[in-house]
Design a protein around this motif. Structure first.
Motif, short mmCIF file in Angstrom:
data_model
loop_
_atom_site.label_atom_id
_atom_site.label_comp_id
_atom_site.label_asym_id
_atom_site.label_seq_id
_atom_site.Cartn_x
_atom_site.Cartn_y
_atom_site.Cartn_z
N ALA A 6 -14.77 -6.59 5.77
CA ALA A 6 -15.23 -5.21 5.31
C ALA A 6 -14.51 -4.54 4.46
CB ALA A 6 -16.16 -4.56 6.13
N ASN A 7 -13.06 -4.95 4.26
CA ASN A 7 -12.13 -4.20 3.46
C ASN A 7 -11.78 -2.72 4.28
OD1 ASN A 7 -11.20 -5.81 1.63
ND2 ASN A 7 -12.99 -5.75 0.42
N SER A 11 -6.00 -1.76 10.83
CA SER A 11 -6.44 -2.81 10.25
C SER A 11 -5.83 -4.18 10.41
CB SER A 11 -6.04 -2.77 8.73
OG SER A 11 -4.79 -2.75 8.28
N GLY A 12 -4.68 -4.07 11.64
CA GLY A 12 -4.31 -5.38 12.17
C GLY A 12 -3.01 -5.67 11.01
N ALA A 13 -2.40 -4.68 10.24
CA ALA A 13 -1.78 -5.05 8.93
C ALA A 13 -2.58 -6.18 7.93
CB ALA A 13 -0.30 -5.75 9.47
N GLY A 14 -3.70 -5.46 7.89
CA GLY A 14 -4.53 -6.34 6.91
C GLY A 14 -5.17 -7.62 7.32
N PHE A 20 0.75 -1.47 -0.03
CA PHE A 20 -0.08 -0.03 -0.08
C PHE A 20 0.92 1.31 -0.05
CE2 PHE A 20 -2.84 -3.14 1.73
CZ PHE A 20 -3.79 -3.20 0.93
N LYS A 21 2.11 1.18 -0.19
CA LYS A 21 3.01 2.51 -0.05
C LYS A 21 2.89 3.36 -1.06
CE LYS A 21 7.13 -0.02 -2.07
NZ LYS A 21 6.94 0.59 -3.34
N ASP A 71 -13.20 -2.77 -1.72
CA ASP A 71 -11.78 -3.35 -2.06
C ASP A 71 -10.87 -2.56 -1.01
OD1 ASP A 71 -11.02 -1.01 -3.43
OD2 ASP A 71 -11.56 -2.02 -5.28
N PRO A 72 -9.47 -2.78 -0.54
CA PRO A 72 -9.00 -1.94 0.24
C PRO A 72 -8.54 -0.65 -0.20
CG PRO A 72 -7.76 -3.94 0.17
CD PRO A 72 -8.86 -4.15 -0.75
N ALA A 73 -8.48 -0.49 -1.67
CA ALA A 73 -7.97 1.12 -2.33
C ALA A 73 -9.29 1.71 -1.91
CB ALA A 73 -7.89 0.82 -3.70
#
Length: 298
Positions: free
Chosen positions: A128-129, A117-120, A91-92, A161-163
Motif C-alpha cells: 500500500a506504499n 515500514s520495515g525500511a520499505g 528518502f532523506k 507512491d511512497p512520496a
C-alpha cells in the motif's frame, strides 16, 4: 523234615545278602563356571560435523558491513544494514523538505519511516506504499487495505507512491490537535519529539520512543536536522554507520541524484514527468536544487 527245609532256606537267604553288590552312583563334579565381570571399553568419540552457528545481528559498522536488523511494527521484517542505508538515502531529501515545510525533524521522519515500514520492506509499505502505519480514520476518502495490527483486519491508508505517504504523514501530524504540542518542541531535540509522539498516542508500543531514538543514533539521522537548521553535526562515537551520499543517479531504484547543470525541467523530461509532478513527489516548494540531492522520480 520240616526243620531241615527251614534251615536250608535260611542258609540260602543269608548267602544271597552277602553276594548282592551295593550300587553306588557317582556324580561327576562339573567345575562351576567362573563369573566374569563385564568391562565396558569406551569407544572413541565419532568426530561430529561442524554445525554452522546461528548468525546473530551484528553491530553496524563504518565499513558498510551488513548486520541483520529485525524491525517489528505493523509486521515483522528482517532486513540488513545496507537496506536501511538505502532507505535513508532514498528518502532523506523528502524528509528534509518536510522539515523545512512542516517543521517536523527529518530525523524523526526517517526513524518513523524505518520503523513503521520495515525500511520499505514491510507488508504495508509493499502492498500500500504506507510507510508510517497510518490507519484510515473517519476522514480518509482514499484507497485502503486491510491488515492485522492491534485488532484483526484493521483499515490502513493506501497511497499511489511512497512520496504521497510522506506528505500525508506531515499533514497527519500538523492538522490534528493532539500533536500540536510537538511543534512547541525544539526542532533539534529528537528525543523530546520521540517521547512526544508516544505521549500523543501515535503508537501503542511503550518502547516506541526508545526505538526511534535508537535508529536516529545508530544511523546518525540527526545529521539531516543539522543540515536544515544549519547547526554543527556531531556523529555518535561507536555508532559509525555511514549513509553514503556518493554514487550514480541509478544508485537507488526509483530515484535520481541531481548532477551539475540539472534543472527540474530537464529532470522531469528525462523521466516523462511534469515539473509539478516532480515537485509534488518530492514535496518541493520551489525550484531550487543542489548537486547530490536525490529526487524520487517514480
Amino acid at each position: 523234615m520240616f526243620k531241615k527245609t527251614l534251615l536250608l532256606l535260611i542258609l540260602i537267604g543269608f548267602s544271597a545278602c552277602h553276594t548282592t553288590q551295593t550300587v553306588v552312583r557317582t556324580t561327576k563334579k562339573v567345575p562351576s563356571k567362573t563369573t566374569r565381570t563385564a568391562t565396558r571399553i569406551p569407544r572413541k568419540p565419532t568426530p561430529s560435523r561442524p554445525v554452522a552457528a546461528t548468525s546473530q545481528p551484528k553491530a553496524a559498522s563504518s565499513s558498510g558491513q551488513q548486520g541483520q536488523e529485525v524491525i517489528v511494527s505493523t509486521s515483522k521484517t528482517v532486513v540488513y544494514t545496507e537496506v536501511v542505508n538505502d532507505y535513508v538515502n532514498q528518502f532523506k531529501d523528502i524528509a528534509m523538505g518536510n522539515m523545512k515545510s512542516y517543521g517536523i525533524p527529518a530525523s524523526i521522519i526517517l526513524a518513523q519511516g524505518i520503523l513503521e515500514s520495515g525500511a520499505g520492506k514491510g507488508d504495508l509499505a509493499v502492498s500500500a506504499n504506507n510507510h508510517f502505519g497510518i490507519k484510515c480514520h473517519a476522514d480518509w476518502t482514499g484507497e485502503s487495505v486491510r491488515h492485522d495490527d492491534d485488532s484483526d483486519q484493521e483499515c490502513f491508508r493506501k497511497y499511489k507512491d511512497p512520496a504521497e505517504s510522506y506528505r500525508d504523514h506531515a499533514l497527519f501530524l500538523t492538522t490534528r490537535s493532539r500533536y500540536s504540542g510537538l511543534f512547541k518542541l525544539p526542532k533539534g531535540d529528537y528525543e523530546a519529539w520521540a517521547r512526544g509522539l508516544r505521549a500523543a498516542g501515535y503508537a501503542t508500543d511503550p518502547r516506541y520512543p526508545e526505538k526511534l531514538i535508537s535508529y536516529i543514533e545508530r544511523y546518525n539521522l540527526h545529521q539531516y536536522d543539522s543540515q536544515v537548521l544549519g547547526t554543527e553535526f556531531v556523529p555518535f562515537e561507536g555508532q559509525p554507520v555511514k549513509v553514503s551520499n556518493a554514487g550514480t543517479s541509478a544508485a537507488v531504484a526509483g530515484t535520481y541524484e541531481v548532477q551539475k547543470g540539472d534543472t527540474l525541467y530537464s529532470i522531469s523530461k528525462k523521466f516523462s514527468l511534469t515539473v509539478d509532478q516532480l515537485k509534488q513527489k518530492n514535496n518541493l516548494t520551489d525550484n531550487a536544487l543542489s548537486i547530490g540531492q536525490r529526487l524520487v522520480v517514480q
